[in-house]
Design a protein around this motif. Structure first.
Motif, PDB file in Angstrom:
ATOM      1  N   PRO A 148      31.242  33.406  36.226  1.00 18.81           N
ATOM      2  CA  PRO A 148      31.409  34.837  35.942  1.00 18.81           C
ATOM      3  C   PRO A 148      32.500  35.444  36.818  1.00 18.81           C
ATOM      4  O   PRO A 148      32.829  34.919  37.892  1.00 18.81           O
ATOM      5  CB  PRO A 148      30.039  35.426  36.290  1.00 18.81           C
ATOM      6  N   ALA A 149      33.052  36.538  36.376  1.00 17.42           N
ATOM      7  CA  ALA A 149      34.081  37.237  37.147  1.00 17.42           C
ATOM      8  C   ALA A 149      33.438  37.915  38.352  1.00 17.42           C
ATOM      9  O   ALA A 149      32.287  38.358  38.301  1.00 17.42           O
ATOM     10  CB  ALA A 149      34.779  38.268  36.268  1.00 17.42           C
ATOM     11  N   PRO A 150      34.168  38.029  39.452  1.00 21.05           N
ATOM     12  CA  PRO A 150      33.619  38.730  40.617  1.00 21.05           C
ATOM     13  C   PRO A 150      33.619  40.238  40.391  1.00 21.05           C
ATOM     14  O   PRO A 150      34.388  40.761  39.573  1.00 21.05           O
ATOM     15  CB  PRO A 150      34.587  38.344  41.739  1.00 21.05           C
ATOM     16  N   VAL A 151      32.767  40.920  41.090  1.00 22.20           N
ATOM     17  CA  VAL A 151      32.788  42.389  41.078  1.00 22.20           C
ATOM     18  C   VAL A 151      34.085  42.894  41.688  1.00 22.20           C
ATOM     19  O   VAL A 151      34.642  43.912  41.270  1.00 22.20           O
ATOM     20  CB  VAL A 151      31.570  42.934  41.860  1.00 22.20           C
ATOM     21  N   LEU A 152      34.600  42.130  42.660  1.00 20.32           N
ATOM     22  CA  LEU A 152      35.821  42.520  43.351  1.00 20.32           C
ATOM     23  C   LEU A 152      36.562  41.250  43.769  1.00 20.32           C
ATOM     24  O   LEU A 152      35.945  40.280  44.214  1.00 20.32           O
ATOM     25  CB  LEU A 152      35.483  43.357  44.594  1.00 20.32           C
ATOM     26  N   HIS A 153      37.891  41.247  43.569  1.00 16.80           N
ATOM     27  CA  HIS A 153      38.728  40.152  44.046  1.00 16.80           C
ATOM     28  C   HIS A 153      39.795  40.732  44.948  1.00 16.80           C
ATOM     29  O   HIS A 153      40.489  41.688  44.582  1.00 16.80           O
ATOM     30  CB  HIS A 153      39.383  39.404  42.872  1.00 16.80           C
ATOM     31  N   LEU A 154      39.921  40.159  46.149  1.00 11.19           N
ATOM     32  CA  LEU A 154      40.928  40.619  47.087  1.00 11.19           C
ATOM     33  C   LEU A 154      41.807  39.450  47.522  1.00 11.19           C
ATOM     34  O   LEU A 154      41.299  38.364  47.818  1.00 11.19           O
ATOM     35  CB  LEU A 154      40.275  41.219  48.341  1.00 11.19           C
ATOM     36  N   CYS A 155      43.107  39.694  47.553  1.00 17.07           N
ATOM     37  CA  CYS A 155      44.039  38.748  48.156  1.00 17.07           C
ATOM     38  C   CYS A 155      44.760  39.478  49.290  1.00 17.07           C
ATOM     39  O   CYS A 155      44.524  40.667  49.527  1.00 17.07           O
ATOM     40  CB  CYS A 155      45.024  38.209  47.125  1.00 17.07           C
ATOM     41  N   ARG A 156      45.633  38.773  49.963  1.00 23.27           N
ATOM     42  CA  ARG A 156      46.300  39.358  51.128  1.00 23.27           C
ATOM     43  C   ARG A 156      47.061  40.638  50.784  1.00 23.27           C
ATOM     44  O   ARG A 156      47.098  41.585  51.586  1.00 23.27           O
ATOM     45  CB  ARG A 156      47.245  38.319  51.737  1.00 23.27           C
ATOM     46  N   ASP A 157      47.609  40.700  49.573  1.00 23.97           N
ATOM     47  CA  ASP A 157      48.372  41.884  49.170  1.00 23.97           C
ATOM     48  C   ASP A 157      47.500  43.127  49.060  1.00 23.97           C
ATOM     49  O   ASP A 157      48.009  44.247  49.079  1.00 23.97           O
ATOM     50  CB  ASP A 157      49.063  41.636  47.833  1.00 23.97           C
ATOM     51  N   ASP A 158      46.184  42.927  48.923  1.00 21.10           N
ATOM     52  CA  ASP A 158      45.273  44.061  48.746  1.00 21.10           C
ATOM     53  C   ASP A 158      44.777  44.645  50.067  1.00 21.10           C
ATOM     54  O   ASP A 158      44.121  45.687  50.075  1.00 21.10           O
ATOM     55  CB  ASP A 158      44.045  43.624  47.938  1.00 21.10           C
ATOM     56  N   ILE A 159      45.074  43.971  51.179  1.00 19.44           N
ATOM     57  CA  ILE A 159      44.563  44.402  52.472  1.00 19.44           C
ATOM     58  C   ILE A 159      45.625  45.246  53.170  1.00 19.44           C
ATOM     59  O   ILE A 159      46.776  44.819  53.292  1.00 19.44           O
ATOM     60  CB  ILE A 159      44.192  43.186  53.357  1.00 19.44           C
TER      61      ILE A 159
END
Length: 416
Positions: free
Chosen positions: A62-73
Motif C-alpha cells: 500500500p502507499a504510505p500516508v506520507l513519503h519524505l525524501c531529502r528534498d522535502d526536509i
C-alpha cells in the motif's frame, strides 16, 4: 490525529521495506496491513526522490500516508539530522513521542537520537551489517515490530502513582503497586521484589523479566512526555557506598539512547552506609519494631552529587530512577540536591510504589543552606518542612503486563 497518547506513526527507511526494486521483504505486507488496522500512519523515508506509490504498488504494498525524501526536509540535511522526524511530526500534527522509526543503519539511529524518537533496528534487512556501537531496540522480522508496538507503545500510559509539581519543577511516575505477581511459567509466578530487591534473574518465555518491566517503564514515560530529549539519566544509590541497583543500571546502560539521553551512573553517590529502606519496610510489615533512621536526614547525611559534575548541571533535565518509593524520601532528597545545583527539572521514575497515593513533599527550611556537592552532615529531618501530597493513583498497567508475559510464555512454548 493527536487524540491518543500512544504511537500514531511509524517511519520506515525504504531499505527495510524493499529488498530490491519491485520486491518487498518477507512479512512487510502483513506488517503494513497490521499498522493500517491499528490506524497507525505508515511514513516512508528515502534519501533520493521516488515515486513511492508506484514503487510500493509494484511490490504489492500500500502507499504510505506520507513519503519524505531529502528534498522535502528544510535545509536538505542528510540522514542523521533530527529534522527528518520533526518534519513528520509537523506534517502529521503529532508530537515527536508519538512516532517510532524503523531504520537500517547507524545514520537512522542517529536521526532518532537527534529528534528524541524511539528507534527500532530492522535486522531483517540483512544486507546491512549490525553496527556494534548502536544501542537500540531490534527486530528480526517485521512482525516483531508489531509485537513491540502492541505490548509497549499502543497502551495509554497508566501509573500506580503520578504527580506533577509544577511549582518545584518536579514530576513523579511510579509504574506498579509492589504486591502484583506476574506469570513466569506454568504454575509459577514472581513479584517485583524478586527482580529488583532480591536480584534474581527471571526468564519469562525467552525474555528477561527485568528488561520487560524496565521497557514498560520507559515506554510509558516516553508516551507520557516524561523522558525529555537530551535529559540525563541516573539511578538513586543503594544503601551501601559505591553501589547502585544493578537491575536498573544494567538496563539503562543500553537504554540511554532510546530517546537521545545520557546515563551517568555516578551522578548521585552514596558516601556512607545508610539503612536499607527495603529491609526496614519488610521488617515493619512483619510487625517488628524499626530502630534504624530512615528519615530524609539519613539520606542527606550520606548522598551528594558527585563533585565532578559541579557547574555542569545548570538548565538540565535529570531523570532519577529508583526501584521502589514509599513516602518519597529518597527521590525528594535527589530533587533537593539537583535543584540546588540549578537543574531545570527533575523527573523521578520508579518501578514500584508502596503506600498507594501517599507522598510527602520535603522542602528545606528557610535559612538552611546546602552545598549539593558535599555531604550535608548537619542536616536532620527537622531541617525540612513537609507537605502531604495526594497524587493520581491507580493499578498501573499490571493487567497489560500480565498479558504481555503470558504472550512471551506461549510464544516460547510454540517454538519448542
Amino acid at each position: 490525529m493527536d487524540e491518543k497518547n500512544t504511537v500514531r506513526a511509524v517511519a520506515i527507511d525504504h531499505k527495510a521495506v524493499l529488498r530490491a526494486t519491485g520486491h518487498a521483504h518477507n512479512g512487510i505486507v502483513g506488517f503494513l496491513r497490521w499498522l493500517n488496522g491499528y490506524d497507525i500512519s505508515f511514513v516512508l523515508l528515502t534519501t533520493d526522490p521516488l515515486d513511492a506509490q508506484a514503487a510500493l504498488s509494484a511490490a504489492g504494498l500500500p502507499a504510505p500516508v506520507l513519503h519524505l525524501c531529502r528534498d522535502d526536509i528544510p535545509g536538505r540535511p542528510a540522514r542523521g539530522s533530527g529534522a527528518w522526524l520533526l518534519t513528520i511530526a509537523d506534517r502529521l500534527k503529532l508530537r515527536a513521542n508519538q512516532i517510532v522509526m524503523v531504520g537500517t543503519s547507524e545514520w537512522d539511529w542517529r536521526t532518532c537520537i537527534n529528534a528524541g524518537v524511539v528507534h527500532v533496528h530492522a535486522r531483517w534487512a540483512n544486507h546491512v551489517r549490525d553496527n556494534k556501537g548502536m544501542r537500540t531496540l531490534g527486530a528480526d522480522q517485521p512482525a516483531d515490530v508489531g509485537d513491540l508496538l502492541e505490548h509497549f507503545f499502543l497502551d495509554e500510559p497508566r501509573w500506580a502513582f503520578s504527580h506533577d509539581d509544577d511549582a518545584r519543577s518536579f514530576k513523579i511516575r511510579s509504574l506498579l503497586p509492589p504486591n502484583v505477581r506476574f506469570p513466569q511459567a506454568a504454575g509459577r509466578t514472581f513479584e517485583l521484589q524478586d527482580v529488583f530487591t532480591r536480584g534474581r534473574t527471571i526468564t519469562v518465555g525467552t525474555q528477561d523479566a527485568r528488561d520487560t518491566l524496565m521497557l514498560r517503564l520507559l515506554s510509558s514515560a516516553y508516551l507520557d512526555g516524561a523522558l525529555p530529549h537530551r535529559s540525563l539519566f541516573c539511578v538513586y544509590p543503594s544503601s551501601s557506598p559505591g553501589q547502585v541497583s544493578q537491575q536498573l543500571a544494567g538496563f539503562l546502560t543500553n537504554a540511554k539512547a532510546m530517546v537521545g539521553s545520557y546515563y551517568r551512573e555516578d551522578l548521585l553517590e552514596r558516601t556512607g552506609q545508610a539503612p536499607d529502606t527495603s529491609l526496614e519496610r519488610w521488617r515493619r510489615s512483619r510487625g517488628e519494631a524499626g530502630t534504624a533512621d530512615i528519615s530524609i536526614g539519613a539520606q542527606a547525611r550520606t548522598v551528594r552529587i558527585n563533585p565532578k559534575y559541579r557547574g555542569k548541571l545548570k538548565g538540565k533535565t535529570v531523570v532519577v530512577f529508583d526501584d521502589f518509593t514509599t513516602e518519597g524520601k529518597s527521590i525528594e532528597w535527589a530533587r533537593t540536591l539537583l535543584t540546588s545545583a540549578h537543574v531545570h527539572q527533575v523527573i523521578a521514575l520508579t518501578i514500584g510504589k508502596y503506600g498507594a497515593s501517599r507522598h510527602t513533599a520535603y522542602q528545606l527550611r528557610s535559612g538552611t543552606v546546602i552545598d549539593p556537592y558535599k555531604v550535608s552532615y548537619h542536616l536532620a529531618a527537622t531541617n525540612f518542612t513537609t507537605t502531604s501530597v495526594t497524587g493520581s493513583a491507580g493499578p498501573g498497567p499490571d493487567d497489560a503486563l500480565k498479558a504481555t508475559m503470558s504472550h512471551f510464555i506461549a510464544a516460547a512454548q510454540s517454538a519448542d
